[in-house]
Design a protein around this motif. Structure first.
Motif, PDB file in Angstrom:
ATOM      1  N   MET A   6      19.416  -4.546 -24.982  1.00 34.60           N
ATOM      2  CA  MET A   6      19.280  -3.304 -25.769  1.00 34.60           C
ATOM      3  C   MET A   6      18.170  -2.434 -25.213  1.00 34.60           C
ATOM      4  O   MET A   6      18.291  -1.207 -25.150  1.00 34.60           O
ATOM      5  CB  MET A   6      19.025  -3.633 -27.231  1.00 34.60           C
ATOM      6  N   LEU A   7      17.074  -3.075 -24.830  1.00 37.47           N
ATOM      7  CA  LEU A   7      15.965  -2.313 -24.261  1.00 37.47           C
ATOM      8  C   LEU A   7      16.385  -1.652 -22.953  1.00 37.47           C
ATOM      9  O   LEU A   7      16.051  -0.498 -22.685  1.00 37.47           O
ATOM     10  CB  LEU A   7      14.759  -3.229 -24.040  1.00 37.47           C
ATOM     11  N   ASP A   8      17.128  -2.420 -22.150  1.00 36.70           N
ATOM     12  CA  ASP A   8      17.645  -1.864 -20.903  1.00 36.70           C
ATOM     13  C   ASP A   8      18.490  -0.630 -21.172  1.00 36.70           C
ATOM     14  O   ASP A   8      18.331   0.414 -20.535  1.00 36.70           O
ATOM     15  CB  ASP A   8      18.518  -2.910 -20.180  1.00 36.70           C
ATOM     16  N   GLU A   9      19.400  -0.797 -22.139  1.00 43.74           N
ATOM     17  CA  GLU A   9      20.317   0.286 -22.510  1.00 43.74           C
ATOM     18  C   GLU A   9      19.519   1.502 -22.984  1.00 43.74           C
ATOM     19  O   GLU A   9      19.815   2.641 -22.623  1.00 43.74           O
ATOM     20  CB  GLU A   9      21.265  -0.222 -23.609  1.00 43.74           C
ATOM     21  N   MET A  10      18.508   1.199 -23.808  1.00 42.15           N
ATOM     22  CA  MET A  10      17.699   2.284 -24.356  1.00 42.15           C
ATOM     23  C   MET A  10      16.979   3.028 -23.235  1.00 42.15           C
ATOM     24  O   MET A  10      16.959   4.264 -23.202  1.00 42.15           O
ATOM     25  CB  MET A  10      16.681   1.726 -25.344  1.00 42.15           C
ATOM     26  N   ASN A  11      16.413   2.285 -22.294  1.00 40.12           N
ATOM     27  CA  ASN A  11      15.718   2.917 -21.173  1.00 40.12           C
ATOM     28  C   ASN A  11      16.673   3.778 -20.355  1.00 40.12           C
ATOM     29  O   ASN A  11      16.339   4.874 -19.918  1.00 40.12           O
ATOM     30  CB  ASN A  11      15.089   1.851 -20.273  1.00 40.12           C
ATOM     31  N   ARG A  12      17.892   3.230 -20.200  1.00 39.86           N
ATOM     32  CA  ARG A  12      18.889   3.960 -19.432  1.00 39.86           C
ATOM     33  C   ARG A  12      19.233   5.280 -20.119  1.00 39.86           C
ATOM     34  O   ARG A  12      19.275   6.339 -19.482  1.00 39.86           O
ATOM     35  CB  ARG A  12      20.156   3.103 -19.293  1.00 39.86           C
ATOM     36  N   VAL A  13      19.430   5.200 -21.444  1.00 41.72           N
ATOM     37  CA  VAL A  13      19.796   6.401 -22.217  1.00 41.72           C
ATOM     38  C   VAL A  13      18.649   7.410 -22.213  1.00 41.72           C
ATOM     39  O   VAL A  13      18.871   8.627 -22.076  1.00 41.72           O
ATOM     40  CB  VAL A  13      20.191   6.026 -23.657  1.00 41.72           C
ATOM     41  N   VAL A  14      17.412   6.893 -22.323  1.00 35.55           N
ATOM     42  CA  VAL A  14      16.248   7.799 -22.312  1.00 35.55           C
ATOM     43  C   VAL A  14      16.165   8.509 -20.975  1.00 35.55           C
ATOM     44  O   VAL A  14      15.927   9.728 -20.917  1.00 35.55           O
ATOM     45  CB  VAL A  14      14.958   7.005 -22.612  1.00 35.55           C
ATOM     46  N   ALA A  15      16.377   7.744 -19.893  1.00 38.21           N
ATOM     47  CA  ALA A  15      16.336   8.344 -18.554  1.00 38.21           C
ATOM     48  C   ALA A  15      17.434   9.400 -18.402  1.00 38.21           C
ATOM     49  O   ALA A  15      17.211  10.498 -17.872  1.00 38.21           O
ATOM     50  CB  ALA A  15      16.491   7.268 -17.492  1.00 38.21           C
ATOM     51  N   GLU A  16      18.620   9.093 -18.899  1.00 43.49           N
ATOM     52  CA  GLU A  16      19.761  10.019 -18.844  1.00 43.49           C
ATOM     53  C   GLU A  16      19.435  11.283 -19.630  1.00 43.49           C
ATOM     54  O   GLU A  16      19.707  12.408 -19.189  1.00 43.49           O
ATOM     55  CB  GLU A  16      21.003   9.320 -19.433  1.00 43.49           C
ATOM     56  N   ASN A  17      18.849  11.077 -20.803  1.00 42.98           N
ATOM     57  CA  ASN A  17      18.461  12.195 -21.665  1.00 42.98           C
ATOM     58  C   ASN A  17      17.480  13.113 -20.935  1.00 42.98           C
ATOM     59  O   ASN A  17      17.622  14.342 -20.952  1.00 42.98           O
ATOM     60  CB  ASN A  17      17.838  11.637 -22.939  1.00 42.98           C
ATOM     61  N   ARG A  18      16.519  12.497 -20.265  1.00 47.17           N
ATOM     62  CA  ARG A  18      15.508  13.263 -19.541  1.00 47.17           C
ATOM     63  C   ARG A  18      16.162  14.069 -18.408  1.00 47.17           C
ATOM     64  O   ARG A  18      15.861  15.232 -18.196  1.00 47.17           O
ATOM     65  CB  ARG A  18      14.456  12.304 -18.970  1.00 47.17           C
ATOM     66  N   ARG A  19      17.098  13.388 -17.703  1.00 44.10           N
ATOM     67  CA  ARG A  19      17.787  14.028 -16.593  1.00 44.10           C
ATOM     68  C   ARG A  19      18.600  15.232 -17.079  1.00 44.10           C
ATOM     69  O   ARG A  19      18.550  16.315 -16.499  1.00 44.10           O
ATOM     70  CB  ARG A  19      18.730  13.018 -15.931  1.00 44.10           C
TER      71      ARG A  19
END
Ligand SMILES: [Zn+2]
Length: 224
Positions: A57-70
């Motif tokens: 879940m943390l991995d997923e969250m980091n991925r989504v946060v990075a995507e959001n930033r991008r």
DNA sequence: CGAGTTTGACCAGCGC
DNA sequence: GCGCTGGTCAAACTCG
């Protein structure tokens, strides 16, 4: 129609990150609060499983946060370009309208030269249509893309066909209609098949009706 | 018979 | 000026 002059694009790009992190934290707390029973292999298994899920879940969250930033960066860049282009177009309109005051405007081919999907509308068309908005003297022109098998467009008004013409680079003819309330109502429309997708009708309306819709039940299955 | 459609002729703008 | 092209006209035709 075409009145969306809003220069600021407002998109909510927080794709469930808060919600996601909250639920993640709740789960995290729940796992931490579980009573520890030493020697219980079942509990150990559960704990390992839970921590695995947590890590995922943390991995997923980091991925989504990075995507959001991008995406936020992309949006900012697009907004900046949009603002610059808008300023450029307005500048062009101002310069052309001031210089063309001495020259009479051409009577024809003002906004109908190009036909295609909205995405492929060329720059000159956009400029011309912007001009249309600036000076309110010319009849209002709007274009619609309708998926239809025949040349019949149910738009709630009665039309009388007054001409048909084979247009260059299009195997299908263009039909010319006048509102049946003419000459009281000055509205005209042109109907032709799209060259790219023959199942799509390109309907160009010229002017505005000065009467009520005679067939208000007829809806327009517009593709815009 | 009247309203609407079809279709060839005509006109005007535009590029060369 | 000439040819090309899009837009309009109007006589002939169709349909209810
Ligand atoms: Zn009308």
């Amino acid at each position: 129609m075409g009145s969306n002059n809003g220069s600021s694009i407002c998109l909510d790009l927080s794709i469930g990150t808060l919600q996601f992190s909250n639920s993640c934290m709740k789960q995290h707390n729940k796992i931490n609060k579980l009573p520890l029973i030493h020697g219980s292999t079942k509990m150990e298994e559960q704990e390992i499983y839970s921590s695995q899920i947590e890590a995922e879940m943390l991995d997923e969250m980091n991925r989504v946060v990075a995507e959001n930033r991008r995406l936020s960066k992309m949006l900012a860049a697009i907004s900046e370009r949009h603002r610059a282009l808008r300023a450029q177009v307005l500048e062009m309109i101002n310069s052309t309208s001031s210089s063309s005051s001495t020259k009479p405007a051409p009577k024809r081919r003002n906004c109908d030269g190009s036909l295609g999907y909205p995405q492929s509308v060329n720059a000159s068309y956009k400029v011309n249509c912007a001009k249309e908005e600036v000076r309110e003297t010319r009849p209002r022109i709007s274009r619609m893309y309708i998926r239809s098998d025949g040349l019949v467009v149910r738009d709630g008004y009665h039309w009388r066909k007054y001409g048909q013409k084979v247009i260059r680079d299009n195997p299908y003819p263009r039909a010319y209609f006048r509102c049946s309330f003419a000459p009281v109502c000055p509205v005209k429309k042109k109907v032709q098949r799209c060259t790219e997708d023959h199942s799509v009708l390109v309907v160009t309306y010229e002017g505005e009706h000065n009467h009520v819709q005679p067939l208000p039940g007829d809806s327009l299955n517009c593709l815009r």
